[in-house]
Design an enzyme around this catalytic site. Structure first.
Site, short mmCIF file in Angstrom:
data_model
loop_
_atom_site.label_atom_id
_atom_site.label_comp_id
_atom_site.label_asym_id
_atom_site.label_seq_id
_atom_site.Cartn_x
_atom_site.Cartn_y
_atom_site.Cartn_z
N PHE A 256 0.88 -1.16 0.00
CA PHE A 256 0.00 0.00 0.00
C PHE A 256 0.92 1.22 0.00
O PHE A 256 1.84 1.31 0.82
CB PHE A 256 -0.90 -0.01 1.23
N ASP B 275 1.88 -4.55 9.05
CA ASP B 275 0.73 -3.68 8.77
C ASP B 275 -0.51 -4.57 8.67
O ASP B 275 -0.63 -5.38 7.74
CB ASP B 275 0.96 -2.90 7.47
N TYR C 24 -11.02 1.59 10.60
CA TYR C 24 -12.20 1.97 9.81
C TYR C 24 -12.52 0.95 8.72
O TYR C 24 -13.48 1.13 7.97
CB TYR C 24 -12.06 3.38 9.23
N LYS C 25 -11.70 -0.09 8.59
CA LYS C 25 -11.97 -1.12 7.58
C LYS C 25 -12.79 -2.25 8.22
O LYS C 25 -13.94 -2.03 8.58
CB LYS C 25 -10.65 -1.58 6.96
N ARG D 161 -12.04 -4.95 -6.99
CA ARG D 161 -11.77 -5.56 -5.69
C ARG D 161 -13.08 -5.68 -4.91
O ARG D 161 -13.86 -4.74 -4.85
CB ARG D 161 -10.79 -4.63 -4.97
C1 LIG Z 1 -5.89 1.50 4.32
C2 LIG Z 1 -4.43 1.35 4.50
C3 LIG Z 1 -3.66 2.38 5.04
C4 LIG Z 1 -4.32 3.71 5.34
O1 LIG Z 1 -3.53 4.60 6.02
P1 LIG Z 1 -4.20 5.93 6.60
O2 LIG Z 1 -3.10 6.59 7.29
O3 LIG Z 1 -5.33 5.51 7.46
O4 LIG Z 1 -4.74 6.73 5.46
C5 LIG Z 1 -2.31 2.16 5.26
N1 LIG Z 1 -1.75 0.96 4.95
C6 LIG Z 1 -2.47 -0.05 4.42
C7 LIG Z 1 -1.82 -1.35 4.09
C8 LIG Z 1 -3.83 0.13 4.15
O5 LIG Z 1 -4.54 -0.84 3.61
#
Ligand SMILES: *Cc1c(COP(=O)(O)O)cnc(C)c1O
Length: 415
Positions: free
Chosen positions: A128, A200, A225-226, A374
């Protein structure tokens, strides 16, 4: 190969689903099949209740006193422990705060500083992106530090690990393909080479059992939030193994991480325990919303959740490949459910338009450039018949070529 289930078989799967009643604890609009809980989880009356109470009683009536009377000050660590139970972390190692991006910066910087004689940060080329951006930022603070990327510097992360590596930053599940990493094995490899590891968990926290302590992980970060349904912009979390908490120093030395924040001293003195990973004042209303979302997990067995997640995603793959064959979709996710997160991705040349057409018809997934469509399957509120109905809509859009309509070619800001 398993026989293709018909509609009545799919309905029987719903009837036998031990998590079936959880669906009633979320609100989802009529006519929507929500397959994007891996980007933004669904709303729940439990969350609304906490928000209402936090705003109208705690804030409105207790005002500044609520930091003590309503426990606002301790919420990052109290919620951290509550969340820790979902990621295999015993108490005192998890804290809820800030954003995932910020938390990556804090723990990665701390880990790099714990290996002063090493200069390499290993990450994934297809990570990501924010993880890479933050790693770049961390590397820039230490002369000579470099990033070594899987898919760029070598095909597999294992080949990148040697005695120059200070820290390895890995996504437990890849956001695009949904591929699941072996946390225990990779953590062992990192440690064998004298390196530290940061996991992560954005796409595994709330999607499956995670065993940070058992894997002997060093650090972890993740979203709420996911799959945890904490609401848009809900605060993230970070985990630091107890054995590192004395030595690990994070770079954002704000007053909330100070040993005595209310002594208002001139110099910084890092607090003890996980609190030293805090920085400043936290978003209380979002934290209180998250409390409501986390409370729902008291009634969820994560092993049962994982079984349902694999069954939902297996069914989706099987139905798409049977009913949408010949339309150019190519499975991007691992076929083996045990190596997959709670999502399924397909590649298609016209993926963006297809997803727009699906969303217009109430099947909400998302698109990841350049060509991935997705679909996230949150076992708490997605059922087997939803999978069936989503595939029927997808088949119709592909067969009728509805996605070719001009309006689906216009890009929106958030995909
Ligand atoms: C959704 C996601 C993020 C999001 O980071 P934010 O700081 O909340 O915007 C980071 N890393 C991964 C792997 C994600 O899927």
């Amino acid at each position: 190969m398993k026989a293709l289930p018909d509609l009545s078989a799919v309905e029987a799967m719903d009837a036998a689903d031990p998590l079936r009643s959880m669906r009633e604890r979320f609100v989802l609009p009529e006519g929507v099949i929500y397959l994007d809980g891996n980007s933004l989880g669904a709303a729940s009356p439990a969350v609304f209740g906490e928000l209402q109470k936090a705003a109208t009683q705690e804030w409105a009536e207790d005002l500044i006193r609520a930091w003590n009377t309503a426990g606002w000050f301790d919420m990052p660590v109290v919620l951290g422990d509550q969340l820790g139970r979902l990621i295999g972390a015993t108490a005192g190692q998890t804290v809820v705060c800030d954003t995932t991006s910020i938390n990556i910066y804090k723990v990665l910087h701390a880990a790099l500083a714990m290996r002063p004689d090493r200069h390499v940060i290993v990450a994934e080329g297809d990570s990501f992106p924010t993880d890479l951006y933050m790693a770049e930022g961390v590397a820039s603070t230490r002369p000579g530090a470099v990033l070594r990327l899987e898919g760029v510097d070598a095909a597999n992360v294992e080949e990148l690990i040697d005695d120059q590596v200070a820290v390895i930053l890995l996504n437990h599940v890849n956001y695009k393909s949904g591929e699941l990493r072996d946390m225990a094995a990779l953590t062992r490899k990192a440690h064998d080479a004298g390196a530290l590891i940061v996991w992560d968990l954005c796409h595994t926290a709330g999607a499956m059992p995670v065993e940070l302590d058992k894997a002997n992980a060093d650090f972890a970060v993740g979203c709420t939030y996911k799959y945890l349904n904490g609401g848009p912009g809900a605060p993230a979390f970070l985990y630091v193994a107890t054995r590192h908490q004395g030595e690990a120093r994070q770079p954002l030395s704000g007053w909330w991480g100070h040993a005595r924040p209310f002594a208002f001293e001139q110099g910084y003195a890092a607090g003890s325990g996980i609190r030293r990973f805090l920085c400043g004042t936290q978003p209380v209303l979002s934290m209180r919303a998250l409390k409501g979302a986390l409370d729902l997990w008291d009634d969820v067995d994560l092993t049962v959740l994982r079984e349902k997640s694999i069954a939902l995603t297996d069914l989706f793959i099987q139905l798409v490949e049977a009913k949408c064959a010949g339309y150019g979709l190519e499975l991007e996710s691992p076929r083996d459910g045990s190596k997959r997160g709670s999502q399924v991705s397909f590649m298609h040349e016209h993926g963006y338009r297809i997803m727009r057409a699906l969303i217009e018809r109430g099947v909400i997934g998302d698109f990841r450039a350049p060509s991935t469509i997705r679909f996230g399957f949150t076992p708490l509120y997605v059922g087997y018949k939803d999978v069936w109905a989503a595939v029927a809509v997808l088949e119709d859009i592909l067969r009728t070529e509805a996605w070719k309509d001009e309006r689906f070619g216009v890009r929106t800001a958030v995909t």
